[in-house]
Design a protein around this motif. Sequence first.
Motif, PDB file in Angstrom:
ATOM      1  N   ASP A  31      -3.828 -80.061  36.814  1.00 46.40           N
ATOM      2  CA  ASP A  31      -4.308 -81.361  36.372  1.00 46.40           C
ATOM      3  C   ASP A  31      -5.423 -81.848  37.289  1.00 46.40           C
ATOM      4  O   ASP A  31      -5.266 -81.888  38.501  1.00 46.40           O
ATOM      5  CB  ASP A  31      -3.138 -82.340  36.377  1.00 46.40           C
ATOM      6  CG  ASP A  31      -3.476 -83.678  35.746  1.00 46.40           C
ATOM      7  OD1 ASP A  31      -4.663 -84.061  35.725  1.00 46.40           O
ATOM      8  OD2 ASP A  31      -2.539 -84.349  35.286  1.00 46.40           O
ATOM      9  N   ILE A  32      -6.550 -82.247  36.716  1.00 45.93           N
ATOM     10  CA  ILE A  32      -7.712 -82.660  37.501  1.00 45.93           C
ATOM     11  C   ILE A  32      -7.406 -83.886  38.349  1.00 45.93           C
ATOM     12  O   ILE A  32      -8.002 -84.073  39.412  1.00 45.93           O
ATOM     13  CB  ILE A  32      -8.953 -82.904  36.603  1.00 45.93           C
ATOM     14  CG1 ILE A  32     -10.233 -83.021  37.430  1.00 45.93           C
ATOM     15  CG2 ILE A  32      -8.758 -84.122  35.726  1.00 45.93           C
ATOM     16  CD1 ILE A  32     -10.672 -81.757  38.079  1.00 45.93           C
ATOM     17  N   THR A  33      -6.469 -84.710  37.933  1.00 49.31           N
ATOM     18  CA  THR A  33      -6.122 -85.888  38.730  1.00 49.31           C
ATOM     19  C   THR A  33      -5.315 -85.517  39.964  1.00 49.31           C
ATOM     20  O   THR A  33      -5.111 -86.344  40.841  1.00 49.31           O
ATOM     21  CB  THR A  33      -5.325 -86.918  37.903  1.00 49.31           C
ATOM     22  OG1 THR A  33      -4.092 -86.313  37.474  1.00 49.31           O
ATOM     23  CG2 THR A  33      -6.134 -87.396  36.707  1.00 49.31           C
ATOM     24  N   SER A  46     -13.638 -74.782  43.676  1.00 46.20           N
ATOM     25  CA  SER A  46     -13.735 -74.826  42.215  1.00 46.20           C
ATOM     26  C   SER A  46     -12.322 -75.070  41.697  1.00 46.20           C
ATOM     27  O   SER A  46     -11.378 -74.397  42.109  1.00 46.20           O
ATOM     28  CB  SER A  46     -14.274 -73.514  41.648  1.00 46.20           C
ATOM     29  OG  SER A  46     -15.639 -73.363  41.946  1.00 46.20           O
ATOM     30  N   HIS A  47     -12.202 -76.060  40.813  1.00 44.91           N
ATOM     31  CA  HIS A  47     -10.898 -76.415  40.257  1.00 44.91           C
ATOM     32  C   HIS A  47     -10.923 -76.175  38.752  1.00 44.91           C
ATOM     33  O   HIS A  47     -11.846 -76.605  38.055  1.00 44.91           O
ATOM     34  CB  HIS A  47     -10.566 -77.877  40.556  1.00 44.91           C
ATOM     35  CG  HIS A  47      -9.207 -78.257  40.080  1.00 44.91           C
ATOM     36  ND1 HIS A  47      -8.074 -77.950  40.790  1.00 44.91           N
ATOM     37  CD2 HIS A  47      -8.804 -78.882  38.957  1.00 44.91           C
ATOM     38  CE1 HIS A  47      -7.021 -78.388  40.124  1.00 44.91           C
ATOM     39  NE2 HIS A  47      -7.437 -78.949  39.000  1.00 44.91           N
ATOM     40  N   MET A  48      -9.888 -75.498  38.243  1.00 47.37           N
ATOM     41  CA  MET A  48      -9.841 -75.065  36.856  1.00 47.37           C
ATOM     42  C   MET A  48      -8.660 -75.685  36.134  1.00 47.37           C
ATOM     43  O   MET A  48      -7.577 -75.827  36.702  1.00 47.37           O
ATOM     44  CB  MET A  48      -9.729 -73.540  36.850  1.00 47.37           C
ATOM     45  CG  MET A  48      -9.449 -72.921  35.536  1.00 47.37           C
ATOM     46  SD  MET A  48      -9.309 -71.100  35.577  1.00 47.37           S
ATOM     47  CE  MET A  48      -8.998 -70.692  37.255  1.00 47.37           C
ATOM     48  N   VAL A  49      -8.879 -76.039  34.853  1.00 49.83           N
ATOM     49  CA  VAL A  49      -7.836 -76.563  33.986  1.00 49.83           C
ATOM     50  C   VAL A  49      -7.979 -75.884  32.624  1.00 49.83           C
ATOM     51  O   VAL A  49      -9.088 -75.800  32.095  1.00 49.83           O
ATOM     52  CB  VAL A  49      -7.979 -78.090  33.789  1.00 49.83           C
ATOM     53  CG1 VAL A  49      -6.925 -78.616  32.830  1.00 49.83           C
ATOM     54  CG2 VAL A  49      -7.929 -78.825  35.113  1.00 49.83           C
ATOM     55  N   VAL A  50      -6.871 -75.395  32.076  1.00 49.70           N
ATOM     56  CA  VAL A  50      -6.871 -74.953  30.681  1.00 49.70           C
ATOM     57  C   VAL A  50      -6.418 -76.162  29.877  1.00 49.70           C
ATOM     58  O   VAL A  50      -5.279 -76.608  30.001  1.00 49.70           O
ATOM     59  CB  VAL A  50      -5.947 -73.739  30.447  1.00 49.70           C
ATOM     60  CG1 VAL A  50      -5.880 -73.398  28.963  1.00 49.70           C
ATOM     61  CG2 VAL A  50      -6.432 -72.537  31.244  1.00 49.70           C
ATOM     62  N   ALA A  67     -14.426 -77.719  37.569  1.00 50.51           N
ATOM     63  CA  ALA A  67     -15.204 -78.616  38.430  1.00 50.51           C
ATOM     64  C   ALA A  67     -15.461 -77.868  39.724  1.00 50.51           C
ATOM     65  O   ALA A  67     -14.517 -77.469  40.409  1.00 50.51           O
ATOM     66  CB  ALA A  67     -14.443 -79.909  38.699  1.00 50.51           C
ATOM     67  N   SER A  68     -16.724 -77.632  40.048  1.00 50.59           N
ATOM     68  CA  SER A  68     -17.094 -76.977  41.302  1.00 50.59           C
ATOM     69  C   SER A  68     -17.703 -78.032  42.207  1.00 50.59           C
ATOM     70  O   SER A  68     -18.623 -78.742  41.803  1.00 50.59           O
ATOM     71  CB  SER A  68     -18.087 -75.840  41.055  1.00 50.59           C
ATOM     72  OG  SER A  68     -17.434 -74.767  40.425  1.00 50.59           O
ATOM     73  N   MET A  69     -17.190 -78.128  43.445  1.00 48.44           N
ATOM     74  CA  MET A  69     -17.552 -79.261  44.295  1.00 48.44           C
ATOM     75  C   MET A  69     -17.627 -78.893  45.762  1.00 48.44           C
ATOM     76  O   MET A  69     -17.108 -77.865  46.186  1.00 48.44           O
ATOM     77  CB  MET A  69     -16.528 -80.378  44.104  1.00 48.44           C
ATOM     78  CG  MET A  69     -15.114 -79.991  44.527  1.00 48.44           C
ATOM     79  SD  MET A  69     -13.831 -81.078  43.887  1.00 48.44           S
ATOM     80  CE  MET A  69     -13.477 -80.311  42.311  1.00 48.44           C
ATOM     81  N   ASP A  70     -18.266 -79.779  46.510  1.00 49.35           N
ATOM     82  CA  ASP A  70     -18.355 -79.647  47.963  1.00 49.35           C
ATOM     83  C   ASP A  70     -18.378 -81.050  48.556  1.00 49.35           C
ATOM     84  O   ASP A  70     -18.648 -82.034  47.867  1.00 49.35           O
ATOM     85  CB  ASP A  70     -19.607 -78.863  48.356  1.00 49.35           C
ATOM     86  CG  ASP A  70     -19.478 -78.178  49.714  1.00 49.35           C
ATOM     87  OD1 ASP A  70     -18.502 -78.455  50.449  1.00 49.35           O
ATOM     88  OD2 ASP A  70     -20.356 -77.361  50.033  1.00 49.35           O
ATOM     89  N   LEU A  71     -18.120 -81.122  49.851  1.00 47.43           N
ATOM     90  CA  LEU A  71     -18.088 -82.399  50.555  1.00 47.43           C
ATOM     91  C   LEU A  71     -19.481 -82.989  50.690  1.00 47.43           C
ATOM     92  O   LEU A  71     -20.435 -82.276  51.010  1.00 47.43           O
ATOM     93  CB  LEU A  71     -17.509 -82.222  51.962  1.00 47.43           C
ATOM     94  CG  LEU A  71     -16.015 -81.964  52.046  1.00 47.43           C
ATOM     95  CD1 LEU A  71     -15.642 -81.562  53.466  1.00 47.43           C
ATOM     96  CD2 LEU A  71     -15.238 -83.195  51.624  1.00 47.43           C
ATOM     97  N   ILE A  72     -19.576 -84.287  50.442  1.00 45.22           N
ATOM     98  CA  ILE A  72     -20.822 -84.992  50.702  1.00 45.22           C
ATOM     99  C   ILE A  72     -20.900 -85.227  52.202  1.00 45.22           C
ATOM    100  O   ILE A  72     -19.966 -85.725  52.816  1.00 45.22           O
ATOM    101  CB  ILE A  72     -20.871 -86.336  49.949  1.00 45.22           C
ATOM    102  CG1 ILE A  72     -20.837 -86.082  48.441  1.00 45.22           C
ATOM    103  CG2 ILE A  72     -22.108 -87.136  50.356  1.00 45.22           C
ATOM    104  CD1 ILE A  72     -20.694 -87.331  47.610  1.00 45.22           C
TER     105      ILE A  72
END
Length: 148
Positions: A31-33, A46-50, A67-72
């Motif tokens: 879950d993205i949350t 990288s976070h994946m959800v089906v 969602a692929s992300m990195d720290l600001i």
Amino acid sequence: MAKATQFYDVVDIIKQTLLEDDFVNSVSYGDITKVDTSKTTIYPLSHMVVNSVVVGDNMFTFNVSIASMDLIDQVNDNEGDNEMNIFNTQSSVLSRLILKMRRYNMRNNGFQIVGQPSLEYFTHRFEDDVAGVDTTFEVNVIQDMNVC
């Protein structure tokens, strides 16, 4: 590579492909949350959800979001931050994933990406203050389950 015929196979293929990228240090699922953005997370992530699966007569169609992300990193007031760099690298991560998945085909691998996925940028998300890129796409997978 074995034919992708089940949920785990699709998730594993995407995860493996993401982890092969130089700009991904960890891949998570769920879950993205509930993305684990604790201080122990090794970015870029990288976070994946089906999201869903359509069951057809001869194939499953998986709807997948990543969602692929990195720290600001706030450099200083004059130089700004690294958001543009994150957008650049994480767009490349997802573009490479999509292009690699296009090379797979139904005959040899049992699955194939469908359509033209788009990328959407985000910033200042989650507890760790990350920026990155989202995409959602569909993957057709040959359904070879015996229903008899």
